[in-house]
Design a protein around this motif. Structure first.
Motif, PDB file in Angstrom:
ATOM      1  N   ARG A   4       0.140  -9.459  33.849  1.00 15.07           N
ATOM      2  CA  ARG A   4      -0.686  -9.699  35.030  1.00 15.07           C
ATOM      3  C   ARG A   4      -1.400  -8.403  35.412  1.00 15.07           C
ATOM      4  N   ARG A   5      -2.635  -8.513  35.797  1.00  8.95           N
ATOM      5  CA  ARG A   5      -3.436  -7.326  36.116  1.00  8.95           C
ATOM      6  C   ARG A   5      -2.877  -6.582  37.325  1.00  8.95           C
ATOM      7  N   PHE A   6      -2.823  -5.283  37.187  1.00  9.78           N
ATOM      8  CA  PHE A   6      -2.380  -4.364  38.232  1.00  9.78           C
ATOM      9  C   PHE A   6      -0.898  -4.527  38.572  1.00  9.78           C
ATOM     10  N   TYR A   7      -0.178  -5.252  37.717  1.00  8.23           N
ATOM     11  CA  TYR A   7       1.252  -5.374  37.962  1.00  8.23           C
ATOM     12  C   TYR A   7       1.968  -4.149  37.410  1.00  8.23           C
ATOM     13  N   LYS A   8       2.831  -3.574  38.225  1.00  2.00           N
ATOM     14  CA  LYS A   8       3.590  -2.396  37.810  1.00  2.00           C
ATOM     15  C   LYS A   8       5.075  -2.703  37.949  1.00  2.00           C
ATOM     16  N   GLY A   9       5.773  -2.636  36.827  1.00  2.00           N
ATOM     17  CA  GLY A   9       7.198  -2.928  36.834  1.00  2.00           C
ATOM     18  C   GLY A   9       8.021  -1.786  37.428  1.00  2.00           C
ATOM     19  N   LYS A  10       9.309  -2.017  37.463  1.00  2.00           N
ATOM     20  CA  LYS A  10      10.210  -1.017  38.052  1.00  2.00           C
ATOM     21  C   LYS A  10      10.214   0.289  37.268  1.00  2.00           C
ATOM     22  N   ASN A  11      10.017   0.180  35.955  1.00  2.00           N
ATOM     23  CA  ASN A  11      10.068   1.380  35.115  1.00  2.00           C
ATOM     24  C   ASN A  11       8.691   1.981  34.845  1.00  2.00           C
ATOM     25  N   ALA A  12       7.668   1.478  35.545  1.00  2.00           N
ATOM     26  CA  ALA A  12       6.309   1.981  35.324  1.00  2.00           C
ATOM     27  C   ALA A  12       6.191   3.429  35.789  1.00  2.00           C
ATOM     28  N   GLY A  13       5.384   4.198  35.058  1.00  2.00           N
ATOM     29  CA  GLY A  13       5.174   5.588  35.422  1.00  2.00           C
ATOM     30  C   GLY A  13       4.279   5.725  36.645  1.00  2.00           C
ATOM     31  N   GLU A  14       4.252   6.914  37.219  1.00  2.00           N
ATOM     32  CA  GLU A  14       3.451   7.134  38.416  1.00  2.00           C
ATOM     33  C   GLU A  14       1.964   6.954  38.151  1.00  2.00           C
ATOM     34  N   ASP A  15       1.523   7.290  36.950  1.00  2.00           N
ATOM     35  CA  ASP A  15       0.104   7.182  36.614  1.00  2.00           C
ATOM     36  C   ASP A  15      -0.269   5.802  36.071  1.00  2.00           C
ATOM     37  N   SER A  16       0.699   4.901  36.009  1.00  2.00           N
ATOM     38  CA  SER A  16       0.414   3.572  35.476  1.00  2.00           C
ATOM     39  C   SER A  16      -0.513   2.803  36.414  1.00  2.00           C
ATOM     40  N   VAL A  17      -1.489   2.125  35.828  1.00  2.00           N
ATOM     41  CA  VAL A  17      -2.442   1.327  36.601  1.00  2.00           C
ATOM     42  C   VAL A  17      -2.087  -0.152  36.520  1.00  2.00           C
ATOM     43  N   GLY A  18      -1.496  -0.563  35.412  1.00  2.00           N
ATOM     44  CA  GLY A  18      -1.136  -1.966  35.254  1.00  2.00           C
ATOM     45  C   GLY A  18      -2.271  -2.822  34.752  1.00  2.00           C
ATOM     46  N   ILE A  19      -3.115  -2.249  33.904  1.00  2.00           N
ATOM     47  CA  ILE A  19      -4.251  -3.009  33.401  1.00  2.00           C
ATOM     48  C   ILE A  19      -4.301  -3.043  31.873  1.00  2.00           C
ATOM     49  N   GLY A  20      -3.616  -2.115  31.218  1.00  2.00           N
ATOM     50  CA  GLY A  20      -3.663  -2.023  29.759  1.00  2.00           C
ATOM     51  C   GLY A  20      -3.121  -3.262  29.072  1.00  2.00           C
ATOM     52  N   LEU A  21      -1.929  -3.714  29.465  1.00  2.00           N
ATOM     53  CA  LEU A  21      -1.335  -4.895  28.850  1.00  2.00           C
ATOM     54  C   LEU A  21      -2.110  -6.160  29.206  1.00  2.00           C
ATOM     55  N   ALA A  22      -2.687  -6.191  30.403  1.00  2.00           N
ATOM     56  CA  ALA A  22      -3.509  -7.344  30.796  1.00  2.00           C
ATOM     57  C   ALA A  22      -4.733  -7.458  29.894  1.00  2.00           C
TER      58      ALA A  22
END
Length: 334
Positions: A282-300
Motif C-alpha cells: 500500500r502506498r505510503f505504508y510504513k511498517g514497524k521495522n521501516a527505517g526513518e528515511d522510508s517513504v513507503g512508495i517503493g514496494l507500491a
C-alpha cells in the motif's frame, strides 16, 4: 394527463370513430343496433383511457424515481417480475442506477485516496524541506565552522536527492495509474535483468558487507518490459538491502515452467510482522521495522509495475526469519 395533446387527439379520434360507427349502424341496421354499437364504443374508449391513465401513473412513479436518483438516492429497487415494456424499462433504469451508484462510490473512493495521497506527499516533503530551511539559515552564519558547513551542505544534498526520488516515483506511479505507460512485450532474460537491478545497489551492499547469491538457469526468460521490470526489482532489492543486517545474505532464485517464470528474492533480515504483511504494497505504508528515511512508495510501485504486466507478487515473512518476495510472470494472459 388530460392536458397532454396526444391524449386530446386520442379522445377526439375515439369520439369520431364512435359517432361514425353509430350513424352507420343506424342507417344499415336499426337504432337498437346503433345504440349497442355506441355502448360498446364507450366501453372500449373507457377501458383505453383507464389503461392509459394507469400507464401515466406508472411513468409518473418512474419520473419520481429518477428525480430521487438525481438527488443522490440510489437505494430504491423498482424491479418487478412481470413481462412488458414497462417492466423492461424499470429493469433498465435499475441497471443504470446500479452503474451510477458504483460510479459515485468509485469517485468517492478516488477522492478519498487523492486526499490521503496529497496529505502523505505533503508530510513526506515537509520534513526534508524544514530540515533544509534550518540548515540553510545556519549556513548563512559567517562564523560557522568549515567542517559543519560541509556537513550541512552534504545533508541538504541528501535531502534534495530524497525529494527528487519521491517526485520521480510519484510521476511514474501516476503514469501507470493513468494507463499512459505502454509496457513492451520483449523477451527478457532474468539473469540480465537481475544484473541491471543489482548494479545501483552494489555500493550500499558493499558498505554493509552483504552477499548476493544468484541461483537458477541463466536462460530463464519471460515476456515483458525490461526497463520497467528492472525498476520494480530495484525497489524490491533496495528494501531487502535496507532490512538485511551487516554481513547478511540475499538469495535470488529463478526458474520457469510451462505456466510462468518465477523470481524469488529472499533476505535473512528481521522479517515483516504479521500485522504489516497485508499492507506492505500500500502506498505510503510504513511498517514497524521501516527505517526513518522510508517513504513507503517503493514496494507500491513495484507491485503496480508487475501486476500491470499480468504478473503476481507475493511476500512471505516471519519474525527473525527474513522476507521472501515471489514474483511470477505468466506465459499467457489469464
Amino acid at each position: 394527463m388530460w392536458r397532454n395533446r396526444e391524449i386530446q387527439w386520442f379522445i377526439f379520434i375515439l369520439v369520431l370513430i364512435s359517432t361514425a360507427a353509430t350513424i352507420l349502424s343506424s342507417i344499415l341496421f336499426s337504432w337498437p343496433a346503433a345504440i349497442m354499437v355506441l355502448l360498446v364504443c364507450f366501453l372500449l374508449a373507457g377501458a383505453s383511457l383507464i389503461f392509459t391513465r394507469w400507464r401515466y401513473h406508472e411513468l409518473e412513479k418512474l419520473s419520481g424515481y429518477l428525480r430521487r436518483i438525481s438527488s443522490g438516492d440510489y437505494g430504491l429497487d423498482i424491479r418487478d417480475n412481470h413481462e412488458g415494456e414497462l417492466s423492461i424499462l424499470k429493469s433498465d433504469i435499475y441497471k443504470v442506477t446500479l452503474m451510477l451508484s458504483e460510479h459515485r462510490s468509485n469517485l468517492e473512493r478516488d477522492k478519498h485516496a487523492l486526499t490521503n495521497a496529497i496529505s502523505d506527499i505533503s508530510h513526506q516533503l515537509k520534513t526534508p524541506l524544514t530540515s533544509m530551511m534550518v540548515m540553510s539559515d545556519l549556513l548563512s552564519d559567517n562564523t560557522l565552522d568549515e567542517s559543519k558547513r560541509e556537513e550541512f551542505t552534504q545533508n541538504i544534498r541528501v535531502q534534495l536527492e530524497r525529494i527528487e526520488w519521491l517526485v520521480s516515483s510519484l510521476l511514474k506511479l501516476s503514469k501507470i495509474d493513468a494507463g499512459t505507460v505502454v509496457f513492451k512485450k520483449d523477451e527478457v532474460f532474468v539473469n540480465e535483468l537481475l544484473q541491471r537491478a543489482l548494479h545501483p545497489l552494489l555500493i550500499p551492499m558493499d558498505i554493509k558487507e552483504q552477499t548476493v547469491v544468484l541461483e537458477g538457469n541463466e536462460e530463464v526468460s519471460f515476456t515483458g518490459d525490461f526497463h520497467w521490470t528492472a525498476e520494480a526489482l530495484i525497489n524490491i532489492l533496495k528494501n531487502c538491502v535496507e532490512h538485511t543486517p551487516d554481513g547478511g545474505t540475499i538469495r535470488i532464485n529463478c526458474h520457469e515452467n510451462p505456466l510462468y517464470t518465477e523470481i524469488s528474492i529472499k533476505d535473512n533480515g528481521k522479517g515483516i510482522s504479521k500485522e504489516d504483511l497485508p499492507y506492505i504494497f500500500r502506498r505510503f505504508y510504513k511498517g514497524k521495522n521501516a527505517g526513518e528515511d522510508s517513504v513507503g512508495i517503493g514496494l507500491a510501485m513495484a507491485y503496480s509495475i508487475i501486476t500491470s504486466q499480468q504478473g503476481d507478487i507475493e511476500v512471505r515473512s516471519g519474525k527473525e526469519n527474513g522476507t521472501e518476495f515471489l514474483i511470477k510472470f505468466y506465459k499467457k494472459k489469464r
